[in-house]
Design an enzyme around this catalytic site. Structure first.
Site, PDB file in Angstrom:
ATOM      1  N   ASN A  13       0.878  -1.182   0.000  1.00  7.78           N
ATOM      2  CA  ASN A  13       0.000   0.000   0.000  1.00  7.78           C
ATOM      3  C   ASN A  13       0.912   1.228   0.000  1.00  7.78           C
ATOM      4  OD1 ASN A  13      -1.813   2.050   0.474  1.00  7.78           O
ATOM      5  ND2 ASN A  13      -2.272   1.461   2.582  1.00  7.78           N
ATOM      6  N   TRP A  14       0.968   1.885  -1.155  1.00  8.00           N
ATOM      7  CA  TRP A  14       1.894   3.017  -1.283  1.00  8.00           C
ATOM      8  C   TRP A  14       1.394   4.297  -0.637  1.00  8.00           C
ATOM      9  CZ3 TRP A  14       3.947   2.815  -7.060  1.00  8.00           C
ATOM     10  CH2 TRP A  14       4.953   1.846  -7.137  1.00  8.00           C
ATOM     11  N   LYS A  15       0.129   4.330  -0.242  1.00  7.37           N
ATOM     12  CA  LYS A  15      -0.442   5.559   0.342  1.00  7.37           C
ATOM     13  C   LYS A  15      -0.199   6.725  -0.614  1.00  7.37           C
ATOM     14  CE  LYS A  15      -0.025   3.409   4.781  1.00  7.37           C
ATOM     15  NZ  LYS A  15       0.027   3.496   6.217  1.00  7.37           N
ATOM     16  N   HIS A  98      -9.627   1.606   5.089  1.00 10.64           N
ATOM     17  CA  HIS A  98      -8.316   1.667   5.737  1.00 10.64           C
ATOM     18  C   HIS A  98      -8.407   2.579   6.963  1.00 10.64           C
ATOM     19  CE1 HIS A  98      -4.124   2.717   6.471  1.00 10.64           C
ATOM     20  NE2 HIS A  98      -3.834   1.569   5.886  1.00 10.64           N
ATOM     21  N   GLU A 100      -6.602   4.888   8.039  1.00 13.25           N
ATOM     22  CA  GLU A 100      -6.357   6.315   7.770  1.00 13.25           C
ATOM     23  C   GLU A 100      -7.591   6.980   7.166  1.00 13.25           C
ATOM     24  OE1 GLU A 100      -2.716   5.707   5.613  1.00 13.25           O
ATOM     25  OE2 GLU A 100      -1.711   5.228   7.490  1.00 13.25           O
ATOM     26  N   GLU A 170      -5.826  -4.906  10.739  1.00  9.00           N
ATOM     27  CA  GLU A 170      -4.704  -4.026  11.040  1.00  9.00           C
ATOM     28  C   GLU A 170      -4.967  -3.326  12.368  1.00  9.00           C
ATOM     29  OE1 GLU A 170      -2.534  -2.409   7.337  1.00  9.00           O
ATOM     30  OE2 GLU A 170      -4.455  -1.418   7.402  1.00  9.00           O
ATOM     31  N   GLY A 176       2.301   2.111  10.941  1.00  7.32           N
ATOM     32  CA  GLY A 176       3.315   3.158  10.854  1.00  7.32           C
ATOM     33  C   GLY A 176       4.052   3.450  12.149  1.00  7.32           C
ATOM     34  N   SER A 216       3.085  -2.207  10.454  1.00 15.64           N
ATOM     35  CA  SER A 216       4.539  -2.235  10.689  1.00 15.64           C
ATOM     36  C   SER A 216       5.211  -3.544  10.263  1.00 15.64           C
ATOM     37  CB  SER A 216       4.850  -1.916  12.157  1.00 15.64           C
ATOM     38  OG  SER A 216       4.481  -0.584  12.460  1.00 15.64           O
ATOM     39  N   GLY A 237       2.676  -1.305   4.334  1.00 18.57           N
ATOM     40  CA  GLY A 237       2.686   0.113   3.980  1.00 18.57           C
ATOM     41  C   GLY A 237       4.095   0.593   3.680  1.00 18.57           C
ATOM     42  N   GLY A 238       4.727   1.195   4.672  1.00 18.74           N
ATOM     43  CA  GLY A 238       6.056   1.807   4.492  1.00 18.74           C
ATOM     44  C   GLY A 238       7.069   0.906   3.809  1.00 18.74           C
TER      45      GLY A 238
HETATM   46  P1  PGA Z   1       2.687   0.241   7.708  1.00 12.87           P
HETATM   47  O1  PGA Z   1       1.252   0.523   7.078  1.00 12.87           O
HETATM   48  O2  PGA Z   1       3.174  -1.068   7.141  1.00 12.87           O
HETATM   49  O3  PGA Z   1       3.547   1.401   7.269  1.00 12.87           O
HETATM   50  O4  PGA Z   1       2.525   0.164   9.188  1.00 12.87           O
HETATM   51  C1  PGA Z   1       0.319  -0.508   6.935  1.00 12.87           C
HETATM   52  C2  PGA Z   1      -0.943   0.030   6.327  1.00 12.87           C
HETATM   53  O5  PGA Z   1      -1.272   1.188   6.570  1.00 12.87           O
HETATM   54  O6  PGA Z   1      -1.641  -0.680   5.589  1.00 12.87           O
END
Ligand code: PGA
Length: 254
Positions: A13-15, A98, A100, A170, A176, A216, A237-238
Protein backbone atom coordinates in the site's frame (compact mmCIF):
# COMPACT_ATOMS: atom_id res chain seq x y z
CA UNK A 1 16.83 -16.68 -3.79
CA UNK A 2 14.67 -18.73 -1.44
CA UNK A 3 11.12 -19.47 -2.52
CA UNK A 4 8.22 -18.90 -0.14
CA UNK A 5 7.17 -21.94 1.89
CA UNK A 6 3.40 -21.46 1.51
CA UNK A 7 1.53 -19.50 -1.13
CA UNK A 8 0.52 -16.24 0.49
CA UNK A 9 -0.87 -12.88 -0.54
CA UNK A 10 1.39 -9.87 -0.12
CA UNK A 11 -0.29 -6.48 -0.62
CA UNK A 12 1.74 -3.28 -0.84
CA UNK A 13 0.00 0.00 0.00
CA UNK A 14 1.89 3.02 -1.28
CA UNK A 15 -0.44 5.56 0.34
CA UNK A 16 0.30 9.08 -1.00
CA UNK A 17 3.78 8.45 -2.32
CA UNK A 18 5.53 8.31 -5.76
CA UNK A 19 5.38 10.05 -9.11
CA UNK A 20 4.84 8.25 -12.42
CA UNK A 21 8.58 8.05 -13.07
CA UNK A 22 9.36 6.77 -9.56
CA UNK A 23 6.63 4.16 -9.82
CA UNK A 24 7.71 2.72 -13.17
CA UNK A 25 11.32 2.64 -11.93
CA UNK A 26 10.09 0.69 -8.88
CA UNK A 27 8.37 -1.93 -11.07
CA UNK A 28 11.51 -2.31 -13.23
CA UNK A 29 13.59 -2.84 -10.11
CA UNK A 30 11.12 -5.16 -8.35
CA UNK A 31 10.24 -7.67 -11.10
CA UNK A 32 13.68 -9.34 -11.43
CA UNK A 33 13.88 -9.60 -7.63
CA UNK A 34 10.63 -11.55 -7.27
CA UNK A 35 10.70 -13.79 -10.33
CA UNK A 36 10.94 -16.99 -8.28
CA UNK A 37 8.11 -16.08 -5.93
CA UNK A 38 4.92 -18.11 -5.88
CA UNK A 39 3.06 -15.51 -3.78
CA UNK A 40 0.15 -13.45 -5.06
CA UNK A 41 1.49 -9.91 -5.12
CA UNK A 42 -0.84 -6.91 -5.07
CA UNK A 43 0.12 -3.24 -5.13
CA UNK A 44 -2.33 -0.48 -4.13
CA UNK A 45 -1.15 2.76 -5.72
CA UNK A 46 -2.43 6.37 -5.89
CA UNK A 47 -5.10 6.99 -8.56
CA UNK A 48 -2.63 8.85 -10.78
CA UNK A 49 -0.35 5.81 -11.01
CA UNK A 50 -2.88 3.05 -11.76
CA UNK A 51 -2.50 3.26 -15.53
CA UNK A 52 1.26 3.68 -15.69
CA UNK A 53 2.01 0.98 -13.11
CA UNK A 54 -0.50 -1.42 -14.73
CA UNK A 55 1.23 -0.87 -18.08
CA UNK A 56 4.69 -1.31 -16.56
CA UNK A 57 3.56 -4.50 -14.77
CA UNK A 58 1.84 -6.05 -17.80
CA UNK A 59 2.55 -9.79 -18.14
CA UNK A 60 4.03 -9.87 -14.64
CA UNK A 61 2.54 -11.38 -11.47
CA UNK A 62 1.92 -7.90 -10.03
CA UNK A 63 -1.78 -7.07 -9.58
CA UNK A 64 -2.50 -3.35 -9.40
CA UNK A 65 -5.28 -1.74 -7.39
CA UNK A 66 -6.53 1.44 -5.73
CA UNK A 67 -6.63 2.64 -2.13
CA UNK A 68 -10.13 4.12 -2.12
CA UNK A 69 -13.17 4.84 -4.31
CA UNK A 70 -16.61 6.46 -4.18
CA UNK A 71 -19.75 4.40 -3.78
CA UNK A 72 -21.69 6.03 -6.62
CA UNK A 73 -21.66 4.70 -10.16
CA UNK A 74 -20.89 8.20 -11.44
CA UNK A 75 -22.16 11.72 -10.83
CA UNK A 76 -21.53 15.25 -9.62
CA UNK A 77 -19.06 14.37 -6.85
CA UNK A 78 -16.13 16.74 -7.28
CA UNK A 79 -12.82 15.11 -6.51
CA UNK A 80 -14.17 11.57 -6.26
CA UNK A 81 -13.32 8.51 -8.35
CA UNK A 82 -15.74 5.72 -9.32
CA UNK A 83 -15.07 1.98 -9.39
CA UNK A 84 -15.63 1.79 -13.16
CA UNK A 85 -12.97 4.49 -13.67
CA UNK A 86 -10.50 2.49 -11.59
CA UNK A 87 -11.23 -0.65 -13.60
CA UNK A 88 -10.85 1.33 -16.82
CA UNK A 89 -7.40 2.53 -15.67
CA UNK A 90 -6.28 -1.05 -14.92
CA UNK A 91 -7.20 -1.58 -11.26
CA UNK A 92 -8.23 -5.09 -10.25
CA UNK A 93 -8.85 -4.48 -6.54
CA UNK A 94 -9.51 -1.69 -4.06
CA UNK A 95 -8.64 -1.19 -0.39
CA UNK A 96 -11.73 -0.10 1.57
CA UNK A 97 -12.02 1.19 5.13
CA UNK A 98 -8.32 1.67 5.74
CA UNK A 99 -7.69 3.05 9.25
CA UNK A 100 -6.36 6.31 7.77
CA UNK A 101 -9.61 6.80 5.82
CA UNK A 102 -11.63 6.06 8.93
CA UNK A 103 -9.59 8.36 11.21
CA UNK A 104 -8.56 11.28 8.97
CA UNK A 105 -11.51 11.35 6.58
CA UNK A 106 -14.19 10.21 9.03
CA UNK A 107 -15.32 7.24 6.97
CA UNK A 108 -18.01 5.28 8.78
CA UNK A 109 -18.88 1.59 8.57
CA UNK A 110 -22.10 2.62 6.78
CA UNK A 111 -20.18 4.50 4.07
CA UNK A 112 -17.66 1.67 3.70
CA UNK A 113 -20.61 -0.71 3.36
CA UNK A 114 -21.91 1.29 0.39
CA UNK A 115 -18.48 1.30 -1.24
CA UNK A 116 -18.14 -2.43 -0.68
CA UNK A 117 -21.48 -3.07 -2.38
CA UNK A 118 -20.43 -0.89 -5.32
CA UNK A 119 -17.03 -2.59 -5.66
CA UNK A 120 -18.67 -6.04 -5.67
CA UNK A 121 -21.33 -4.91 -8.14
CA UNK A 122 -18.85 -3.36 -10.55
CA UNK A 123 -16.33 -6.21 -10.32
CA UNK A 124 -13.50 -4.73 -8.28
CA UNK A 125 -12.03 -7.12 -5.68
CA UNK A 126 -12.36 -5.49 -2.24
CA UNK A 127 -9.79 -5.63 0.55
CA UNK A 128 -11.76 -4.61 3.64
CA UNK A 129 -9.70 -3.25 6.54
CA UNK A 130 -10.71 -3.56 10.18
CA UNK A 131 -8.79 -2.92 13.40
CA UNK A 132 -8.95 -1.48 16.90
CA UNK A 133 -7.28 1.65 18.29
CA UNK A 134 -4.93 1.56 21.28
CA UNK A 135 -7.65 2.97 23.58
CA UNK A 136 -10.08 0.30 22.44
CA UNK A 137 -7.46 -2.38 22.95
CA UNK A 138 -6.59 -1.13 26.43
CA UNK A 139 -10.28 -1.04 27.32
CA UNK A 140 -10.46 -4.72 26.20
CA UNK A 141 -12.91 -3.79 23.48
CA UNK A 142 -11.07 -5.33 20.54
CA UNK A 143 -13.58 -8.09 19.87
CA UNK A 144 -16.52 -5.73 20.16
CA UNK A 145 -14.93 -3.20 17.78
CA UNK A 146 -14.02 -5.79 15.16
CA UNK A 147 -17.48 -7.26 15.33
CA UNK A 148 -19.12 -3.84 14.96
CA UNK A 149 -16.90 -2.98 11.99
CA UNK A 150 -17.58 -6.30 10.29
CA UNK A 151 -21.32 -6.13 10.92
CA UNK A 152 -21.56 -2.53 9.69
CA UNK A 153 -19.39 -3.04 6.64
CA UNK A 154 -21.02 -6.31 5.54
CA UNK A 155 -24.63 -5.30 6.23
CA UNK A 156 -27.04 -6.44 3.53
CA UNK A 157 -24.42 -8.31 1.51
CA UNK A 158 -25.16 -11.95 0.74
CA UNK A 159 -22.38 -14.38 1.77
CA UNK A 160 -22.34 -15.72 -1.79
CA UNK A 161 -21.36 -12.24 -3.02
CA UNK A 162 -18.26 -12.28 -0.83
CA UNK A 163 -16.27 -14.87 -2.76
CA UNK A 164 -13.64 -12.34 -3.81
CA UNK A 165 -13.43 -10.48 -0.49
CA UNK A 166 -10.10 -10.23 1.31
CA UNK A 167 -10.18 -9.15 4.96
CA UNK A 168 -7.23 -7.15 6.34
CA UNK A 169 -6.86 -7.01 10.10
CA UNK A 170 -4.70 -4.03 11.04
CA UNK A 171 -4.40 -2.96 14.67
CA UNK A 172 -4.53 0.84 14.30
CA UNK A 173 -1.82 1.28 16.95
CA UNK A 174 0.54 -0.79 14.83
CA UNK A 175 0.18 1.13 11.55
CA UNK A 176 3.31 3.16 10.85
CA UNK A 177 4.39 2.97 14.50
CA UNK A 178 6.93 0.16 14.50
CA UNK A 179 4.86 -1.52 17.22
CA UNK A 180 3.58 -4.99 16.40
CA UNK A 181 1.62 -7.60 18.30
CA UNK A 182 3.58 -10.73 19.13
CA UNK A 183 3.06 -13.49 16.60
CA UNK A 184 0.92 -15.33 19.16
CA UNK A 185 -1.25 -12.22 19.73
CA UNK A 186 -1.53 -11.66 15.99
CA UNK A 187 -2.55 -15.27 15.44
CA UNK A 188 -5.13 -15.04 18.22
CA UNK A 189 -6.56 -11.78 16.81
CA UNK A 190 -6.66 -13.17 13.29
CA UNK A 191 -8.43 -16.27 14.55
CA UNK A 192 -10.92 -13.96 16.30
CA UNK A 193 -11.46 -11.98 13.07
CA UNK A 194 -11.92 -15.21 11.13
CA UNK A 195 -14.42 -16.57 13.68
CA UNK A 196 -16.38 -13.30 13.72
CA UNK A 197 -16.46 -13.27 9.95
CA UNK A 198 -17.60 -16.87 9.75
CA UNK A 199 -20.19 -16.16 12.41
CA UNK A 200 -21.60 -13.40 10.22
CA UNK A 201 -21.38 -14.91 6.77
CA UNK A 202 -21.03 -18.61 7.53
CA UNK A 203 -18.34 -20.67 5.89
CA UNK A 204 -18.75 -19.36 2.36
CA UNK A 205 -19.20 -21.95 -0.30
CA UNK A 206 -16.24 -22.68 -2.51
CA UNK A 207 -13.24 -21.08 -0.83
CA UNK A 208 -12.47 -19.45 2.53
CA UNK A 209 -12.12 -15.67 2.69
CA UNK A 210 -8.42 -14.77 2.92
CA UNK A 211 -7.37 -12.86 6.03
CA UNK A 212 -4.18 -10.81 5.96
CA UNK A 213 -2.29 -8.96 8.72
CA UNK A 214 -1.13 -5.35 8.44
CA UNK A 215 0.78 -2.94 10.66
CA UNK A 216 4.54 -2.23 10.69
CA UNK A 217 5.41 -5.31 8.62
CA UNK A 218 9.12 -5.49 7.76
CA UNK A 219 11.40 -8.10 6.14
CA UNK A 220 12.52 -8.97 9.68
CA UNK A 221 9.08 -9.75 11.11
CA UNK A 222 7.20 -10.96 7.99
CA UNK A 223 8.05 -14.62 8.47
CA UNK A 224 6.88 -14.74 12.08
CA UNK A 225 3.42 -13.59 10.92
CA UNK A 226 3.26 -15.73 7.80
CA UNK A 227 4.17 -18.85 9.78
CA UNK A 228 0.88 -18.54 11.70
CA UNK A 229 -1.93 -20.83 10.58
CA UNK A 230 -4.62 -18.12 10.36
CA UNK A 231 -2.55 -15.50 8.56
CA UNK A 232 -2.95 -15.82 4.79
CA UNK A 233 -0.85 -12.81 3.89
CA UNK A 234 0.32 -9.30 4.72
CA UNK A 235 -0.67 -5.71 4.05
CA UNK A 236 2.53 -3.69 3.87
CA UNK A 237 2.69 0.11 3.98
CA UNK A 238 6.06 1.81 4.49
CA UNK A 239 8.10 -1.28 3.62
CA UNK A 240 6.44 -1.53 0.18
CA UNK A 241 7.94 1.77 -0.99
CA UNK A 242 11.41 0.34 -1.65
CA UNK A 243 11.63 -2.43 -4.28
CA UNK A 244 14.45 -4.16 -2.41
CA UNK A 245 12.68 -4.11 0.96
CA UNK A 246 9.34 -5.18 -0.54
CA UNK A 247 11.03 -8.03 -2.43
CA UNK A 248 12.53 -9.32 0.82
CA UNK A 249 9.04 -9.59 2.30
CA UNK A 250 7.74 -11.30 -0.85
CA UNK A 251 10.66 -13.73 -0.81
CA UNK A 252 10.30 -14.70 2.84
CA UNK A 253 11.93 -16.49 4.61
CA UNK A 254 14.99 -14.30 4.21
P1 PGA B 1 2.69 0.24 7.71
O1 PGA B 1 1.25 0.52 7.08
O2 PGA B 1 3.17 -1.07 7.14
O3 PGA B 1 3.55 1.40 7.27
O4 PGA B 1 2.52 0.16 9.19
C1 PGA B 1 0.32 -0.51 6.94
C2 PGA B 1 -0.94 0.03 6.33
O5 PGA B 1 -1.27 1.19 6.57
O6 PGA B 1 -1.64 -0.68 5.59
Amino acid sequence: MVAAVKPVLIVGNWKMYKTIEESTQFVKELLPLIKESTDSIYLAVPFTLIKSVSDAAKESPLVIGAQNMNDAEEGAFTGEVAARMLIDAGAKFVILGHAERRRIFQETNAFINKKLKRALKDGLQPILCIGETLEEREAQKTKEVLEEQLKGCLEGIEPTELQTLILAYEPVWSIGSGLVPTKEEAEELMQMAKDLLEGLVGKTASKPILIIYGGSVTPENAKSFLDQAHIDGLLVGGASLSAVTFSKIINYPI
